[in-house]
Motif scaffolding. Structure first.
Motif, PDB file in Angstrom:
ATOM      1  N   ILE A 155     -95.215  38.034  -6.034  1.00 33.81           N
ATOM      2  CA  ILE A 155     -96.456  38.701  -6.418  1.00 33.81           C
ATOM      3  C   ILE A 155     -96.173  40.129  -6.868  1.00 33.81           C
ATOM      4  O   ILE A 155     -96.703  40.596  -7.883  1.00 33.81           O
ATOM      5  CB  ILE A 155     -97.464  38.692  -5.249  1.00 33.81           C
ATOM      6  N   ALA A 156     -95.313  40.830  -6.133  1.00 32.36           N
ATOM      7  CA  ALA A 156     -94.979  42.213  -6.482  1.00 32.36           C
ATOM      8  C   ALA A 156     -94.348  42.302  -7.862  1.00 32.36           C
ATOM      9  O   ALA A 156     -94.731  43.145  -8.691  1.00 32.36           O
ATOM     10  CB  ALA A 156     -94.039  42.801  -5.428  1.00 32.36           C
ATOM     11  N   LEU A 157     -93.372  41.424  -8.146  1.00 28.72           N
ATOM     12  CA  LEU A 157     -92.685  41.462  -9.432  1.00 28.72           C
ATOM     13  C   LEU A 157     -93.625  41.095 -10.578  1.00 28.72           C
ATOM     14  O   LEU A 157     -93.601  41.720 -11.645  1.00 28.72           O
ATOM     15  CB  LEU A 157     -91.481  40.517  -9.422  1.00 28.72           C
ATOM     16  N   ALA A 158     -94.449  40.069 -10.365  1.00 31.46           N
ATOM     17  CA  ALA A 158     -95.365  39.643 -11.424  1.00 31.46           C
ATOM     18  C   ALA A 158     -96.424  40.719 -11.695  1.00 31.46           C
ATOM     19  O   ALA A 158     -96.780  40.975 -12.855  1.00 31.46           O
ATOM     20  CB  ALA A 158     -96.031  38.328 -11.047  1.00 31.46           C
ATOM     21  N   TYR A 159     -96.940  41.346 -10.655  1.00 32.82           N
ATOM     22  CA  TYR A 159     -97.907  42.444 -10.779  1.00 32.82           C
ATOM     23  C   TYR A 159     -97.306  43.560 -11.629  1.00 32.82           C
ATOM     24  O   TYR A 159     -97.922  44.055 -12.582  1.00 32.82           O
ATOM     25  CB  TYR A 159     -98.251  42.933  -9.368  1.00 32.82           C
ATOM     26  N   GLY A 161     -97.565  41.775  -0.979  1.00 31.67           N
ATOM     27  CA  GLY A 161     -97.039  41.749  -2.340  1.00 31.67           C
ATOM     28  C   GLY A 161     -97.776  42.717  -3.247  1.00 31.67           C
ATOM     29  O   GLY A 161     -97.168  43.397  -4.080  1.00 31.67           O
ATOM     30  N   GLY A 162     -99.110  42.794  -3.093  1.00 28.24           N
ATOM     31  CA  GLY A 162     -99.899  43.734  -3.876  1.00 28.24           C
ATOM     32  C   GLY A 162     -99.529  45.173  -3.579  1.00 28.24           C
ATOM     33  O   GLY A 162     -99.424  46.004  -4.493  1.00 28.24           O
ATOM     34  N   PHE A 200    -102.738  52.239  -7.132  1.00 28.46           N
ATOM     35  CA  PHE A 200    -102.103  50.970  -7.477  1.00 28.46           C
ATOM     36  C   PHE A 200    -101.845  50.129  -6.228  1.00 28.46           C
ATOM     37  O   PHE A 200    -102.077  48.915  -6.209  1.00 28.46           O
ATOM     38  CB  PHE A 200    -100.774  51.209  -8.199  1.00 28.46           C
ATOM     39  N   ALA A 201    -101.328  50.769  -5.175  1.00 26.25           N
ATOM     40  CA  ALA A 201    -101.010  50.040  -3.943  1.00 26.25           C
ATOM     41  C   ALA A 201    -102.275  49.513  -3.272  1.00 26.25           C
ATOM     42  O   ALA A 201    -102.337  48.344  -2.855  1.00 26.25           O
ATOM     43  CB  ALA A 201    -100.238  50.947  -2.988  1.00 26.25           C
ATOM     44  N   PHE A 202    -103.304  50.366  -3.163  1.00 25.14           N
ATOM     45  CA  PHE A 202    -104.555  49.948  -2.524  1.00 25.14           C
ATOM     46  C   PHE A 202    -105.234  48.826  -3.297  1.00 25.14           C
ATOM     47  O   PHE A 202    -105.643  47.806  -2.718  1.00 25.14           O
ATOM     48  CB  PHE A 202    -105.501  51.145  -2.401  1.00 25.14           C
ATOM     49  N   LEU A 203    -105.346  48.996  -4.602  1.00 25.42           N
ATOM     50  CA  LEU A 203    -106.029  47.998  -5.425  1.00 25.42           C
ATOM     51  C   LEU A 203    -105.252  46.686  -5.447  1.00 25.42           C
ATOM     52  O   LEU A 203    -105.844  45.599  -5.353  1.00 25.42           O
ATOM     53  CB  LEU A 203    -106.213  48.533  -6.847  1.00 25.42           C
ATOM     54  N   GLY A 204    -103.944  46.768  -5.570  1.00 21.64           N
ATOM     55  CA  GLY A 204    -103.129  45.555  -5.557  1.00 21.64           C
ATOM     56  C   GLY A 204    -103.259  44.794  -4.254  1.00 21.64           C
ATOM     57  O   GLY A 204    -103.350  43.558  -4.240  1.00 21.64           O
ATOM     58  N   MET A 205    -103.289  45.530  -3.139  1.00 19.47           N
ATOM     59  CA  MET A 205    -103.442  44.912  -1.823  1.00 19.47           C
ATOM     60  C   MET A 205    -104.739  44.118  -1.729  1.00 19.47           C
ATOM     61  O   MET A 205    -104.748  42.933  -1.348  1.00 19.47           O
ATOM     62  CB  MET A 205    -103.429  45.989  -0.739  1.00 19.47           C
ATOM     63  N   HIS A 206    -105.861  44.743  -2.097  1.00 22.00           N
ATOM     64  CA  HIS A 206    -107.152  44.092  -1.880  1.00 22.00           C
ATOM     65  C   HIS A 206    -107.384  42.947  -2.864  1.00 22.00           C
ATOM     66  O   HIS A 206    -107.908  41.890  -2.482  1.00 22.00           O
ATOM     67  CB  HIS A 206    -108.290  45.105  -1.974  1.00 22.00           C
ATOM     68  N   ILE A 207    -106.990  43.127  -4.122  1.00 20.00           N
ATOM     69  CA  ILE A 207    -107.177  42.055  -5.100  1.00 20.00           C
ATOM     70  C   ILE A 207    -106.370  40.820  -4.702  1.00 20.00           C
ATOM     71  O   ILE A 207    -106.881  39.691  -4.715  1.00 20.00           O
ATOM     72  CB  ILE A 207    -106.756  42.521  -6.507  1.00 20.00           C
TER      73      ILE A 207
END
Length: 369
Positions: free
Chosen positions: A8-12, A225-226, A49-56
């Motif tokens: 997820i991290a790499l694809a994001y 991952g987000g 980026f970290a916060f938004l990625g986490m919640h989405i």
């Protein structure tokens, strides 16, 4: 961090990097133009980026979302969600078209090819990739990311190490750089610029991140991952910002600064950097056309593949308008959509932060029955 989190991290990162990082010009306009204070702006973007990625990623995993529109309906409700979905899809398609134009411009600048040739090659690659299954698309995007990171990190670190300008000279050069405009006016502060940067790029990354998060049944792993992907993007933007600032005396007026930095090291490295830029553009183009096609058909179906090919071919025709004109038209409005997304995601987090994944999953099932 398990395999799902890492993927997820790499694809994001791979989807966002092409739309907002590829040329380096965006970094100068959003951050470096503010001088050394721009580094603080890039930290603001990193945290967002970290916060938004986490919640989405988390809510997508809980919902087992198959497309971004399911997540939008959860965030905004059915009626408002439909409006946001249509508007977002329209602008995402515009970004995809911009990426096809960007491929043509990059190959034209580095190799002297007609822009149509580069745009056509990218269109063929995008169509071929979208004929794969979802896992195949994610694996391909994830595989590209390490090469991109190595190239960008190598060029940026070396350029920082070999910087010759004094801090005063670099600040003077930064003051002459163009600062991003929003709704017709220059953005007055680095913190606001960091917020706008995050809003623009989360709108680009949101659709693919929603689909990727929906593929795992482990919400905590998806959230991790987000976070990892967001921090990775943040680290990269901070490093790029410092690299651009350290060389501002040599980058004023340059259209693709990252390519210029690579060329100053060695022409062969510039060739590799051109390939990296194409890979970045490819990752984002695939993400944009995937998200747009998924709006009209379930992925991995023949209908999805046929529509993907049609949308990409129409995009090829539209891309001949020109890369700069497309970006200047599409990106400011996409930033507005991104700001609306950030507000909705923050409100969703406030509502659900004390609820368990099981409770949220139960609510999601109840809404869709």
């Amino acid at each position: 961090m398990n395999k799902h989190s890492f993927q997820i991290a790499l694809a994001y990162m791979s989807v966002v990097i092409g739309g907002g990082f590829a040329s380096g010009n965006e970094v100068i306009q959003f951050f470096t133009g503010y001088g050394i204070a721009g580094v603080a702006g890039s930290v603001v973007a990193a945290v967002l980026f970290a916060f938004l990625g986490m919640h989405i990623a988390r809510i997508s995993s809980i919902m087992q979302a198959g497309s971004h529109k399911q997540v939008l309906y959860t965030l905004f409700g059915e009626k408002a969600g439909l409006v946001v979905d249509v508007v977002l899809s329209f602008f995402l398609y515009g970004v995809g078209v911009g990426m096809l134009a960007g491929a043509g411009s990059t190959l034209a600048q580095q190799f002297g090819l007609a822009p149509l040739i580069g745009s056509t090659l990218m269109t063929v690659l995008v169509i071929g990739t979208l004929c794969l299954n979802v896992r195949g698309i994610i694996n391909l995007n994830s595989a590209v990311m390490p090469f991109l990171l190595i190239m960008v990190l190598a060029v940026t670190v070396y350029s920082i190490y070999t910087s010759t300008g004094s801090r005063e000279e670099l600040n003077q050069a930064a003051e002459q750089a163009a600062i991003i405009t929003f709704l017709g006016a220059e953005v007055p502060h680095w913190a606001l610029s960091g917020l706008l940067w995050a809003s623009l790029n989360i709108a680009v990354g949101f659709p693919m991140l929603a689909v990727i998060g929906g593929l795992t049944k482990q919400p905590k792993a998806a959230a991790l991952g987000g976070i990892a992907g967001g921090l990775g993007l943040g680290f990269l933007i901070i490093l790029l910002n410092i690299g651009m600032f350290a060389n501002m005396d040599r980058l004023l007026g340059v259209e693709i600064p990252t390519l210029q930095l690579a060329n100053q090291i060695h022409p062969w490295l510039a060739m590799l950097m051109s390939l990296a830029l194409i890979c970045m553009i490819y990752s984002t183009a695939v993400g944009m056309f995937f998200a747009f096609s998924a709006r009209f058909a379930a992925p991995e179906t023949n209908r999805f593949r046929a529509l993907s090919a049609i949308f990409a071919l129409v995009g090829l025709a539209l891309s001949q308008v020109g890369f700069t004109k497309l970006v200047g038209t599409v990106y400011p409005m996409l930033g507005v959509v991104g700001l609306i997304l950030i507000i909705a995601i923050a409100m969703s987090w406030l509502r659900t932060r004390n609820r368990s994944d099981e409770q949220l999953a139960s609510d999601s099932r109840a809404r869709h029955q």
